[in-house]
Design a protein around this motif. Structure first.
Motif, PDB file in Angstrom:
ATOM      1  N   ARG A  56     -12.746  28.691  20.777  1.00 54.04           N
ATOM      2  CA  ARG A  56     -13.890  27.646  21.462  1.00 54.04           C
ATOM      3  C   ARG A  56     -14.272  26.685  20.572  1.00 54.04           C
ATOM      4  O   ARG A  56     -14.648  25.434  20.877  1.00 54.04           O
ATOM      5  CB  ARG A  56     -14.766  28.309  22.386  1.00 54.04           C
ATOM      6  CG  ARG A  56     -14.493  28.851  23.670  1.00 54.04           C
ATOM      7  CD  ARG A  56     -15.437  29.669  24.438  1.00 54.04           C
ATOM      8  NE  ARG A  56     -16.365  28.986  24.894  1.00 54.04           N
ATOM      9  CZ  ARG A  56     -16.536  28.183  26.147  1.00 54.04           C
ATOM     10  NH1 ARG A  56     -15.289  28.207  26.912  1.00 54.04           N
ATOM     11  NH2 ARG A  56     -17.519  27.360  26.238  1.00 54.04           N
ATOM     12  N   ALA A  57     -14.694  27.202  19.493  1.00 57.77           N
ATOM     13  CA  ALA A  57     -15.246  26.294  18.301  1.00 57.77           C
ATOM     14  C   ALA A  57     -14.237  25.442  17.885  1.00 57.77           C
ATOM     15  O   ALA A  57     -14.677  24.014  17.606  1.00 57.77           O
ATOM     16  CB  ALA A  57     -15.682  27.338  16.884  1.00 57.77           C
ATOM     17  N   ALA A  58     -13.008  25.672  17.775  1.00 52.55           N
ATOM     18  CA  ALA A  58     -11.950  25.027  17.232  1.00 52.55           C
ATOM     19  C   ALA A  58     -11.304  23.942  18.288  1.00 52.55           C
ATOM     20  O   ALA A  58     -10.606  22.864  18.161  1.00 52.55           O
ATOM     21  CB  ALA A  58     -10.608  25.709  16.631  1.00 52.55           C
ATOM     22  N   GLY A  59     -11.438  24.174  19.725  1.00 57.00           N
ATOM     23  CA  GLY A  59     -11.134  23.359  20.882  1.00 57.00           C
ATOM     24  C   GLY A  59      -9.597  23.765  20.852  1.00 57.00           C
ATOM     25  O   GLY A  59      -8.997  22.753  21.399  1.00 57.00           O
ATOM     26  N   VAL A  62     -14.533  32.992  20.418  1.00 57.60           N
ATOM     27  CA  VAL A  62     -15.452  32.415  19.821  1.00 57.60           C
ATOM     28  C   VAL A  62     -14.854  31.299  19.048  1.00 57.60           C
ATOM     29  O   VAL A  62     -15.123  30.215  18.936  1.00 57.60           O
ATOM     30  CB  VAL A  62     -16.543  33.160  19.166  1.00 57.60           C
ATOM     31  CG1 VAL A  62     -17.594  32.373  18.237  1.00 57.60           C
ATOM     32  CG2 VAL A  62     -17.101  34.208  19.941  1.00 57.60           C
ATOM     33  N   LEU A  63     -13.803  31.955  18.295  1.00 58.94           N
ATOM     34  CA  LEU A  63     -13.261  30.800  17.020  1.00 58.94           C
ATOM     35  C   LEU A  63     -12.301  29.766  17.843  1.00 58.94           C
ATOM     36  O   LEU A  63     -12.386  28.840  17.405  1.00 58.94           O
ATOM     37  CB  LEU A  63     -12.238  31.752  16.272  1.00 58.94           C
ATOM     38  CG  LEU A  63     -13.029  32.626  15.462  1.00 58.94           C
ATOM     39  CD1 LEU A  63     -11.921  33.321  14.445  1.00 58.94           C
ATOM     40  CD2 LEU A  63     -14.122  31.869  14.360  1.00 58.94           C
ATOM     41  N   ASP A 120     -17.333  23.855  14.523  1.00 61.42           N
ATOM     42  CA  ASP A 120     -15.775  24.146  14.182  1.00 61.42           C
ATOM     43  C   ASP A 120     -15.660  24.134  12.622  1.00 61.42           C
ATOM     44  O   ASP A 120     -14.960  25.016  12.046  1.00 61.42           O
ATOM     45  CB  ASP A 120     -15.113  22.831  14.847  1.00 61.42           C
ATOM     46  CG  ASP A 120     -13.657  22.909  14.671  1.00 61.42           C
ATOM     47  OD1 ASP A 120     -12.980  24.110  14.140  1.00 61.42           O
ATOM     48  OD2 ASP A 120     -13.114  21.843  14.818  1.00 61.42           O
ATOM     49  N   THR A 139     -20.710  28.448  20.922  1.00 59.65           N
ATOM     50  CA  THR A 139     -19.663  28.271  21.393  1.00 59.65           C
ATOM     51  C   THR A 139     -19.565  28.472  22.966  1.00 59.65           C
ATOM     52  O   THR A 139     -18.465  28.169  23.599  1.00 59.65           O
ATOM     53  CB  THR A 139     -18.490  28.898  20.868  1.00 59.65           C
ATOM     54  OG1 THR A 139     -18.719  30.451  20.923  1.00 59.65           O
ATOM     55  CG2 THR A 139     -18.142  28.609  19.565  1.00 59.65           C
ATOM     56  N   ALA A 163     -13.113  36.902  13.275  1.00 58.64           N
ATOM     57  CA  ALA A 163     -13.284  37.220  14.721  1.00 58.64           C
ATOM     58  C   ALA A 163     -13.969  38.891  14.792  1.00 58.64           C
ATOM     59  O   ALA A 163     -14.916  38.772  15.718  1.00 58.64           O
ATOM     60  CB  ALA A 163     -12.055  37.427  15.284  1.00 58.64           C
ATOM     61  N   PRO A 222      -6.765  29.975  16.487  1.00 58.96           N
ATOM     62  CA  PRO A 222      -7.522  30.823  15.632  1.00 58.96           C
ATOM     63  C   PRO A 222      -7.477  32.362  16.412  1.00 58.96           C
ATOM     64  O   PRO A 222      -7.606  33.373  15.750  1.00 58.96           O
ATOM     65  CB  PRO A 222      -8.980  30.429  15.655  1.00 58.96           C
ATOM     66  CG  PRO A 222      -8.866  28.878  15.776  1.00 58.96           C
ATOM     67  CD  PRO A 222      -7.591  28.622  16.667  1.00 58.96           C
ATOM     68  N   GLN A 281     -13.110  39.416  21.310  1.00 54.06           N
ATOM     69  CA  GLN A 281     -14.096  38.573  21.532  1.00 54.06           C
ATOM     70  C   GLN A 281     -14.530  37.623  20.778  1.00 54.06           C
ATOM     71  O   GLN A 281     -14.876  36.434  21.088  1.00 54.06           O
ATOM     72  CB  GLN A 281     -15.383  39.669  21.968  1.00 54.06           C
ATOM     73  CG  GLN A 281     -15.147  40.426  22.951  1.00 54.06           C
ATOM     74  CD  GLN A 281     -15.307  39.856  24.372  1.00 54.06           C
ATOM     75  OE1 GLN A 281     -15.763  38.968  24.552  1.00 54.06           O
ATOM     76  NE2 GLN A 281     -14.727  40.521  25.410  1.00 54.06           N
ATOM     77  N   GLY A 282     -14.268  37.943  19.503  1.00 58.55           N
ATOM     78  CA  GLY A 282     -14.548  36.729  18.577  1.00 58.55           C
ATOM     79  C   GLY A 282     -13.527  35.767  18.350  1.00 58.55           C
ATOM     80  O   GLY A 282     -13.562  34.905  18.014  1.00 58.55           O
ATOM     81  N   GLY A 283     -12.164  36.276  18.747  1.00 60.27           N
ATOM     82  CA  GLY A 283     -10.865  35.378  18.734  1.00 60.27           C
ATOM     83  C   GLY A 283     -11.418  34.099  19.651  1.00 60.27           C
ATOM     84  O   GLY A 283     -11.105  33.226  19.480  1.00 60.27           O
ATOM     85  N   GLN A 295     -17.691  38.074  14.857  1.00 58.30           N
ATOM     86  CA  GLN A 295     -18.435  37.154  15.818  1.00 58.30           C
ATOM     87  C   GLN A 295     -18.091  38.465  16.991  1.00 58.30           C
ATOM     88  O   GLN A 295     -19.019  38.218  17.996  1.00 58.30           O
ATOM     89  CB  GLN A 295     -17.320  35.858  16.016  1.00 58.30           C
ATOM     90  CG  GLN A 295     -17.668  34.912  14.979  1.00 58.30           C
ATOM     91  CD  GLN A 295     -19.101  34.284  14.853  1.00 58.30           C
ATOM     92  OE1 GLN A 295     -19.863  34.355  16.103  1.00 58.30           O
ATOM     93  NE2 GLN A 295     -19.663  33.676  13.983  1.00 58.30           N
ATOM     94  N   GLY A 296     -16.871  38.914  17.222  1.00 55.99           N
ATOM     95  CA  GLY A 296     -16.815  39.820  18.264  1.00 55.99           C
ATOM     96  C   GLY A 296     -17.846  41.085  18.115  1.00 55.99           C
ATOM     97  O   GLY A 296     -18.363  41.717  19.117  1.00 55.99           O
TER      98      GLY A 296
END
Lengths: 186, 186
Positions: free
Chosen positions: B162-165, B159-160, A114, A98, A152, B169, B155-157, A155-156
């Motif tokens: 950007r993955a989902a566009g 990532v999610l 995604d 991402t 999250a 998330p 930080q993980g939010g 990932q974070g």
């Protein structure tokens, strides 16, 4: 492993380590021990190779979520998934994509990223729903939101660990969310 | 803005958008509207420019954490920080650098990334400690772990999202952790 598989595997590793923009066709050939002619026999180019590699990483992300299907309470299953052995300092081979502008901007390359993260969240939501139905978690909690929180945190957690050059912040982030969930479980 | 500032600012934007490996000295010069001679008058090269840019992003990350110093309960302050306006789909200009292998492998370039995220966690730990001391949070909770969880969710939010566009998330992940914290607050 055949040449095609070797090429996909090498691309997957290089995308994980260096990202899309940092991965050249030449580097893929070298790591795979394949010639340029062989690479272009199997794939039209770097983008097609990347797509196959990303799809494989996405499949592995979901396969790794099988801990969620093990027996046990919802909290036990979420705990097993969060605590499973991970290469924390390498980060997530899917999540790291991402940060690749060329992947995020390309609908076809972004799709497996995604979809796999969305399916992981959906699977976690189901587990938390089961926990809620069993009276393990309070009915008031939004399980889809909690599932997003759990993914999250993973990932974070990778981001924090890579920043620190040590896995401790990842472990702390996981411990923190599990402590919050456990305090709700009854 | 002077040329030096313009160069640092352009580098900061390009690192955020394209990462270190995807940012060339030429692209920096073009975005800054500066010539090659001017760039090398101010900086020895891309690495020195990146260091100045990363330090600026790290300073801004900490400045943005000022919501944590506002009046209110610990939960109100953490909520204000998590809910502040963000360019969710752009991600975090500091956190995204952890996916740059050349930055993570370079102790001097990684240092401001590590220090700013560590200081953010320390500041959040203090806020949660105050909440615990005030009886707002249970004494049993490990506040350093919770602080890592909160920063990991952000930080993980990213990532999610950007993955989902799409930002949803990110918002879900934030809602989930706030719901867990709120249920503890009393």
């Amino acid at each position: 492993m055949g040449t095609r598989e070797q090429l996909v595997d090498s691309t997957r590793e290089l995308l994980w380590e260096r990202g899309y923009v940092g991965t050249s066709p030449k580097a893929i050939q070298q790591r795979a021990g394949a010639g340029q002619g062989s690479m272009y026999h199997h794939f039209a180019g770097k983008r097609e190779l990347a797509l196959a590699a990303i799809e494989r990483s996405a499949d592995e992300l979901l396969a790794a979520a099988d801990e969620l299907c093990a027996p046990g309470t919802a909290l036990e299953r979420v705990t097993a998934y969060l605590r499973r052995e991970r290469e924390v300092l390498k980060g997530c081979p899917v999540g790291r994509l991402t940060q690749d502008p060329d992947i995020v901007a390309d609908p076809q390359l972004r799709a497996p990223v995604d979809e796999s993260l969305a399916r992981l969240r959906a699977r976690l939501t189901e587990v938390l729903d089961e926990g809620r139905a069993a009276g393990e978690l309070p009915a008031v909690l939004d399980t889809a939101a909690l599932a997003a929180t759990v993914v999250a945190v993973l990932q974070g957690g990778y981001v924090l660990a890579r920043a620190a050059g040590a896995p401790e912040p990842f472990d702390q982030a996981v411990s923190g969310v599990l402590a919050l969930l456990a305090a709700h479980a009854h």
